[in-house]
Every structure is written in C-alpha cells, then in structure tokens.
Scaffold this active site. Structure first.
Site, mmCIF file in Angstrom:
data_model
loop_
_atom_site.group_PDB
_atom_site.id
_atom_site.type_symbol
_atom_site.label_atom_id
_atom_site.label_comp_id
_atom_site.label_asym_id
_atom_site.label_seq_id
_atom_site.Cartn_x
_atom_site.Cartn_y
_atom_site.Cartn_z
ATOM 1 C CE1 TYR A 56 -29.978 -59.070 35.667
ATOM 2 C CE2 TYR A 56 -29.079 -61.273 35.321
ATOM 3 C CZ TYR A 56 -29.719 -60.354 36.119
ATOM 4 O OH TYR A 56 -30.107 -60.706 37.389
ATOM 5 C CG HIS A 62 -33.516 -53.054 39.769
ATOM 6 N ND1 HIS A 62 -32.527 -53.680 40.489
ATOM 7 C CD2 HIS A 62 -34.156 -52.214 40.621
ATOM 8 C CE1 HIS A 62 -32.573 -53.251 41.745
ATOM 9 N NE2 HIS A 62 -33.551 -52.351 41.846
#
Length: 144
Positions: free
Chosen positions: A24, A101
C-alpha cells in the site's frame, strides 16, 4: 448540483502508512484525504471524508450523501469482496461513484478479484497507489 464529494474509506484504511507498505505504500490516510481534497478543489468541489472500520457507519455516510453530495469516491477495502449491503446503499442513493483500490487487486489473492461494486461503479481506479484517488476525482467529475 451540489459541489461536494463524499470520500469514504473502509476497514483498515486508517492503517495506511504502516500497514503492509510493500503493498500500500507509505502514504497515510491524511495524505489520501489531502490529495482528494486538492484535486476536487481544482474543479470547485469540496470533500467530506469519512473512514470507518464499521460497515454501518459507511452506509449511514452514503445515505447522508444523498442530501448534499454530487458523487462518491469510495475505497471499500475488504468490503469490496463481501458486502452486498454496501452495494445496495450505493445503488440506493443514485449518486455516481468511483471505486478505488490502491493496490492492483487482480495481481493479488484470488478472493480479491471479485467486486460487488464493479458493475455499478461509474468509475473504477485500481492499482494506481494513492494517486488513484486524484484520478478517480478527475474521472468522476468528467462523468458528472
């Protein structure tokens, strides 16, 4: 038309910056909110941001958006793959929304490949890191 966008981030996104940085990145939720607000401001929109680890809180925020928002940018996190009620809330308010996302869900575990939102989202932005939020705003505003 309202000049507000709801930014909704789902479970575990409060851990951005420390949670699996190899997946991430190191940007934080505050960075995501800033990037989204700055991009929206370019189009004279403001952003109301909410993050929750609780599905009902997100649904309540989506319902409230019907009153004063033109669109929604949402990263539902793991709820993407499990939540019919989140889909129902998003379709129920009849606001265009962008599904975001940070990681490329299609390059990850098989269970992440399914989205309950993919066929009802006006915009989908996948695997562009936190810059994907800015892209989602731009694409969503163009859709409006």
């Amino acid at each position: 038309m309202s000049r507000r966008i709801l930014l909704a981030n789902g479970p575990n996104l409060n851990l951005l910056g420390t949670r699996e940085p190899e997946v991430y990145g190191t940007a934080t939720l505050a960075d995501v909110e800033r990037i989204t607000a700055e991009t929206a401001a370019e189009f004279n929109f403001e952003v109301r941001a909410v993050q929750s680890n609780h599905e009902g809180v997100l649904i309540d925020a989506i319902h409230a958006a019907r009153e004063d928002c033109a669109a929604i940018v949402i990263n539902p996190g793991g709820l993407t793959h499990t939540s019919v009620v989140l889909r129902d809330a998003l379709t129920g308010v009849s606001l265009p929304f962008a599904e975001v996302h940070i990681s490329d869900v299609y390059a990850r575990e098989e269970f992440r490949h399914h989205s309950y939102l993919h066929d009802v989202a006006a915009v989908r932005v996948i695997g562009r890191g936190v810059d994907g939020y800015a892209d989602a705003v731009r694409e969503l505003v163009a859709h409006l």
